[in-house]
Design a protein around this motif. Sequence first.
Motif, short mmCIF file in Angstrom:
data_model
loop_
_atom_site.label_atom_id
_atom_site.label_comp_id
_atom_site.label_asym_id
_atom_site.label_seq_id
_atom_site.Cartn_x
_atom_site.Cartn_y
_atom_site.Cartn_z
N UNK A 150 17.24 26.89 -77.56
CA UNK A 150 18.13 25.05 -77.60
C UNK A 150 19.19 24.78 -76.82
N UNK A 151 19.88 25.26 -76.07
CA UNK A 151 20.97 24.77 -75.08
C UNK A 151 20.44 23.88 -74.75
N UNK A 175 25.08 18.86 -67.09
CA UNK A 175 26.95 18.61 -67.53
C UNK A 175 27.23 19.04 -68.79
N UNK A 176 27.10 18.31 -69.73
CA UNK A 176 27.98 19.75 -70.48
C UNK A 176 27.52 21.17 -70.63
N UNK A 177 26.30 21.03 -70.54
CA UNK A 177 26.09 23.37 -70.36
C UNK A 177 26.93 23.74 -69.56
N UNK A 187 16.51 23.31 -61.14
CA UNK A 187 17.83 24.68 -61.58
C UNK A 187 19.18 24.39 -60.44
N UNK A 188 18.56 23.89 -59.25
CA UNK A 188 19.26 24.24 -58.60
C UNK A 188 20.93 23.26 -58.10
N UNK A 189 20.33 21.79 -58.88
CA UNK A 189 21.23 20.79 -59.16
C UNK A 189 22.28 21.46 -60.47
N UNK A 190 21.94 21.96 -61.71
CA UNK A 190 22.16 22.26 -63.35
C UNK A 190 23.45 23.94 -62.11
N UNK A 191 22.82 24.19 -61.14
CA UNK A 191 23.60 25.47 -61.28
C UNK A 191 24.76 25.13 -60.18
N UNK A 214 27.97 24.17 -62.34
CA UNK A 214 28.17 24.91 -63.01
C UNK A 214 29.39 25.39 -61.49
N UNK A 215 28.97 25.68 -60.02
CA UNK A 215 29.38 26.28 -58.96
C UNK A 215 30.94 25.37 -58.84
N UNK A 216 30.89 23.86 -58.52
CA UNK A 216 31.57 23.03 -58.27
C UNK A 216 32.91 23.52 -59.48
N UNK A 217 32.50 23.37 -61.20
CA UNK A 217 33.64 23.19 -61.90
C UNK A 217 34.40 24.47 -61.81
N UNK A 218 33.40 25.67 -61.27
CA UNK A 218 34.09 26.72 -61.04
C UNK A 218 35.08 27.15 -59.98
N UNK A 219 34.98 26.45 -58.90
CA UNK A 219 35.59 25.95 -57.97
C UNK A 219 36.80 25.55 -58.53
N UNK A 220 36.94 24.16 -59.01
CA UNK A 220 38.07 23.57 -59.94
C UNK A 220 38.93 24.41 -60.23
#
Length: 301
Positions: free
Chosen positions: A131-132, A139-141, A191-195, A198-204
């Motif tokens: 259900x995610x 962005x929330x995910x 899918x790539x936009x969702x990824x 995630x990647x942008x937040x991981x860099x931060x």
Amino acid sequence: MAKANYSPYGVDFPGGVPTGRFTNGRTIADFITQFLGFKEFIQPYSAHIGQDALRGVNYASGAAGILPETGSNLGERIWLDQQLQNYNVTISMLQSMVKGPIANYLNKCLYTVNIGSNDYINNYFLPQQFPSSKLFTKDEYATLLISRYRARLLALYDSGARKIVVFGLGQIGCTPAEKARFNSTKCVDEINKAVDLFNTKLVSLVDDFNLKLLEAKFTYINLSALQSSTSFPFGFIMDSYCCKLRSDFMCEPLSPPCRNRLFHGYMDGFHPSEFVNQAAATIAYNDPFLFVHPMSIRQLL
């Protein structure tokens, strides 16, 4: 279901045997191990390796994710929290083998963490089973995943880890499996936009850790940029796979692999070929700035 302990997986691995690696040969971690000068590959935690743990341990698990429910559609798996529990068991064992605090040894070790793909493949983008995607925006995910990830990386740091490599997610929307799932001949932008979120937040997160954690040296490997920018040899087909696929996009057991595996980007519908793994590992280890942030693995060491 997420197992690679049968041929044609491992056809190019030393000895030509399947070992559970989701590729025809070596993984990114295997190549990094060799770059470090190890004569043998790091053994899995499940092998109960005793003294060999002093050389390193592999905690990876097929279909595992950051979230506990990720991959449950495929059966049992060892998700991130459980991998950390296994790591803590190892630490307790190692403490009895060394003199002084175990942290004095762990701060010299290299930690590589590559997780999160399954949280999209076998969770968010399987709405018929999870259900995610109805509960969270993309962005929330990503924020949820990074929040969980932050806590687990902090746990590694608190144990004594100081040299930590985190791999960003590749372009999941460009895998043969996702293109087939979405009935598309091109990469699935959704899918790539969702990824990318995630990647942008991981860099931060990496930047924040390097700024705030004493003696911490975190670095980020940009697999997504590497995947789209790396020059491969003439005739190489990035989106081609190298075995007969089952309905779940894994290799059909005992099916013959393609002949020239140097020219195929994927082993099955999801997992890169050894050639791609070698290219990614080589760049991650040696590249001074283009696909790494803020440093290569060589500089980290």
